[in-house]
Write a protein that holds these residues in place. Sequence first.
Motif, short mmCIF file in Angstrom:
data_model
loop_
_atom_site.label_atom_id
_atom_site.label_comp_id
_atom_site.label_asym_id
_atom_site.label_seq_id
_atom_site.Cartn_x
_atom_site.Cartn_y
_atom_site.Cartn_z
N ARG A 133 0.84 -1.20 0.00
CA ARG A 133 0.00 0.00 0.00
C ARG A 133 0.88 1.25 0.00
NH1 ARG A 133 -4.64 -1.58 4.52
NH2 ARG A 133 -5.32 -3.52 3.52
N SER A 134 0.39 2.27 -0.69
CA SER A 134 1.11 3.54 -0.75
C SER A 134 0.30 4.63 -0.06
CB SER A 134 1.36 3.93 -2.21
OG SER A 134 2.15 2.97 -2.87
N THR A 135 0.96 5.41 0.76
CA THR A 135 0.30 6.48 1.51
C THR A 135 1.09 7.77 1.35
OG1 THR A 135 -0.53 4.89 3.13
CG2 THR A 135 -0.54 7.22 3.77
N GLN A 136 0.40 8.83 0.95
CA GLN A 136 1.05 10.12 0.79
C GLN A 136 1.30 10.74 2.17
OE1 GLN A 136 1.79 11.21 -2.37
NE2 GLN A 136 3.01 12.87 -1.47
N LEU A 137 2.51 11.19 2.40
CA LEU A 137 2.84 11.86 3.66
C LEU A 137 2.60 13.36 3.53
CD1 LEU A 137 6.20 9.99 4.39
CD2 LEU A 137 3.94 9.45 5.32
N ASP A 138 2.29 14.01 4.65
CA ASP A 138 2.15 15.47 4.66
C ASP A 138 2.78 16.03 5.91
OD1 ASP A 138 0.33 15.04 6.79
OD2 ASP A 138 -1.38 15.00 5.42
N GLN A 139 2.56 17.31 6.16
CA GLN A 139 3.22 17.95 7.29
C GLN A 139 2.76 17.41 8.64
OE1 GLN A 139 1.13 19.35 5.22
NE2 GLN A 139 -0.46 20.55 6.28
N ASN A 140 1.62 16.71 8.65
CA ASN A 140 1.11 16.14 9.90
C ASN A 140 1.63 14.72 10.16
OD1 ASN A 140 -0.55 18.41 10.57
ND2 ASN A 140 -2.01 17.73 9.01
N SER A 141 2.26 14.11 9.17
CA SER A 141 2.80 12.75 9.33
C SER A 141 4.05 12.82 10.20
CB SER A 141 3.13 12.15 7.97
OG SER A 141 2.02 12.19 7.10
N GLN A 142 4.01 12.17 11.36
CA GLN A 142 5.08 12.29 12.34
C GLN A 142 6.02 11.09 12.37
OE1 GLN A 142 5.38 15.29 14.28
NE2 GLN A 142 3.94 15.79 12.63
N PHE A 143 5.48 9.90 12.35
CA PHE A 143 6.32 8.70 12.47
C PHE A 143 5.57 7.47 12.00
CE2 PHE A 143 4.33 9.63 16.59
CZ PHE A 143 3.61 8.47 16.82
N SER A 147 9.79 -7.45 17.76
CA SER A 147 10.73 -6.59 17.03
C SER A 147 9.99 -5.31 16.65
CB SER A 147 11.24 -7.26 15.76
OG SER A 147 11.99 -8.43 16.08
N VAL A 148 10.63 -4.17 16.89
CA VAL A 148 9.99 -2.86 16.65
C VAL A 148 10.96 -1.90 15.98
CG1 VAL A 148 8.79 -0.89 17.67
CG2 VAL A 148 8.54 -3.15 18.70
N ILE A 149 10.49 -1.18 14.98
CA ILE A 149 11.23 -0.08 14.36
C ILE A 149 10.30 1.14 14.35
CG2 ILE A 149 12.33 0.80 12.27
CD1 ILE A 149 12.95 -2.06 11.49
N VAL A 150 10.84 2.29 14.76
CA VAL A 150 10.08 3.54 14.69
C VAL A 150 10.83 4.49 13.75
CG1 VAL A 150 9.07 5.46 15.95
CG2 VAL A 150 9.21 3.22 17.03
N ILE A 151 10.16 4.90 12.68
CA ILE A 151 10.75 5.79 11.68
C ILE A 151 10.12 7.16 11.85
CG2 ILE A 151 11.12 6.18 9.22
CD1 ILE A 151 10.51 3.15 8.85
N TYR A 152 10.95 8.19 12.07
CA TYR A 152 10.45 9.55 12.24
C TYR A 152 10.52 10.32 10.93
CZ TYR A 152 10.20 9.09 17.30
OH TYR A 152 9.86 8.69 18.58
N PHE A 153 9.49 11.13 10.68
CA PHE A 153 9.47 12.02 9.51
C PHE A 153 9.63 13.46 9.99
CE2 PHE A 153 6.29 8.57 8.59
CZ PHE A 153 7.11 7.85 7.74
#
Length: 264
Positions: free
Chosen positions: A179-189, A256-262
Amino acid sequence: THRYNRKMLQKELLSVNTQLALAFEDLDEDIGTEAIPEEQRITKDTVSRLVTASSGACCCTAVVKDGTVHVAGLGDCRAVLGSLTPEGNMRATVLTEEHRTYNPIERERLIREHPHEDEDIMFFDERLCGILQPTRAFGDVSLKWNAREKVLMQYVFDDPAYVPNYISPPYLSCTPDVRSTQLDQNSQFLIIATDGLWDGMSDDESVKLIQNKPSDVNSATWLIQNSLAQHNEKRLSKILSIPPGPICRNVRDDISVIVIYFNT
């Protein structure tokens, strides 16, 4: 090598989502193919590869490109996007489909692909062929190989790797949902985690924990600690002190956990 290079050249012309799906399928094909010896001779390496192919693994992969996050999910891992609302709260959006036998979408897919199978047997004990809860995964060739290939498992392990009413394999899929999701200024992580994390917390709880976590604590560690013990340090210590084994498995799953920040 030539097969690999040819496929890589072909993939350059494909979309990110298609490339991700093909990469998953190619990896799973290699896992199964390498477990089958080219000669009749069985070696230690053959046994090692067969053990690997007989095991299974779920997977979730994310690719961020040009302001879009592409997520490929296989099995029961989960990806959750944390975004800020206009009120300053954190909103959780699940970007993956859970591939388990209790998911109606997966059950319907399997019924379509195996129209002559008995549903009660195919989903016996709420597991795929009575064996696995995930309906998609890498490896686990006992639910993918045809009867002829499974003879190898019987020869090496002295085990028929028997699956009742094994009529129309493969039952277990290696094709991910992408799935593809567009990120914006509100996308945090983005949180990517195995099912063990989600056994102890909801999607909404996970994003709120990240939003309010102490600044000096690792994000992934913070989620695991809260999933296992809900802020109770004494309980956490007791859970983590249980050595690996059957008892441990009943208390906590592998996590197992990964957190990716934008936007950082």
